[in-house]
Design a protein around this motif. Sequence first.
Motif, PDB file in Angstrom:
ATOM      1  N   THR A 143     152.531  44.018  24.796  1.00 35.36           N
ATOM      2  CA  THR A 143     152.055  43.505  23.413  1.00 35.36           C
ATOM      3  C   THR A 143     151.753  42.262  23.324  1.00 35.36           C
ATOM      4  N   GLY A 200     159.589  45.412  31.083  1.00 28.31           N
ATOM      5  CA  GLY A 200     159.826  44.803  32.549  1.00 28.31           C
ATOM      6  C   GLY A 200     158.565  44.663  33.221  1.00 28.31           C
ATOM      7  N   CYS A 230     156.350  42.239  33.399  1.00 25.65           N
ATOM      8  CA  CYS A 230     155.785  40.852  33.667  1.00 25.65           C
ATOM      9  C   CYS A 230     156.751  40.768  34.929  1.00 25.65           C
ATOM     10  N   ALA A 279     160.784  44.505  26.289  1.00 27.74           N
ATOM     11  CA  ALA A 279     161.808  44.656  27.401  1.00 27.74           C
ATOM     12  C   ALA A 279     161.047  45.690  28.248  1.00 27.74           C
TER      13      ALA A 279
HETATM   14  S1  SF4 Z   1     158.946  42.582  29.418  1.00 27.36           S
HETATM   15 FE1  SF4 Z   1     157.308  41.142  29.703  1.00 27.36          FE
HETATM   16  S2  SF4 Z   1     155.525  42.566  30.032  1.00 27.36           S
HETATM   17 FE2  SF4 Z   1     156.820  43.681  28.698  1.00 27.36          FE
HETATM   18  S3  SF4 Z   1     156.792  43.208  26.428  1.00 27.36           S
HETATM   19 FE3  SF4 Z   1     158.208  41.721  27.371  1.00 27.36          FE
HETATM   20  S4  SF4 Z   1     157.128  39.836  27.810  1.00 27.36           S
HETATM   21 FE4  SF4 Z   1     155.644  41.855  27.696  1.00 27.36          FE
END
Ligand code: SF4
Length: 139
Positions: free
Chosen positions: A101, A124, A126, A122
């Motif tokens: 995103t 996950g 990253c 969310a």
């Molecule tokens: S969890 Fe990390 S990778 Fe996933 S949308 Fe949020 S910031 Fe981006």
Amino acid sequence: MVAKAVSKRIVLHFPKRLVDRPIVYRLVKDYNLKFNILKAFFTPEEEGLMVLEISGKQEDYDKGIEYLTKSGLKIQSLSQDVIRNEERCTHCGACITICPTNAFELDPITRRVNFNDDKCVACGQCIKACPPRAMELHF
Ligand code: SF4
Ligand code: SF4
């Protein structure tokens, strides 16, 4: 007996082959549910992500979720939140291209990586990619 009403926030992951199908609209017509699209991210070559708030009777909600799963969507609850531990982040940039995103942005002047949590769904991704483990999942 009064049917229990629910209102839940979920993230839908659309595989590429389903991105252009009007799957979620059947929730209203066939399952008597209401939904609001809170966020949606679609890129032509990748999976799509949509954050929905769904409300209706518990029984209809359960059937609607079953229908979405059978249609091939992956469903994630939004009772979790991803935050950045600012003390750990080294601004290495490894998360920038991984985030579906585009929640991370490199500031061209300071060379620091900004995290825009309004864009975060969310997912996950990253968390595994961050070398110093600065991204944390909270429930
Ligand atoms: S969890 Fe990390 S990778 Fe996933 S949308 Fe949020 S910031 Fe981006
Ligand atoms: S991968 Fe981790 S350390 Fe590197 S910029 Fe992103 S959050 Fe910071």
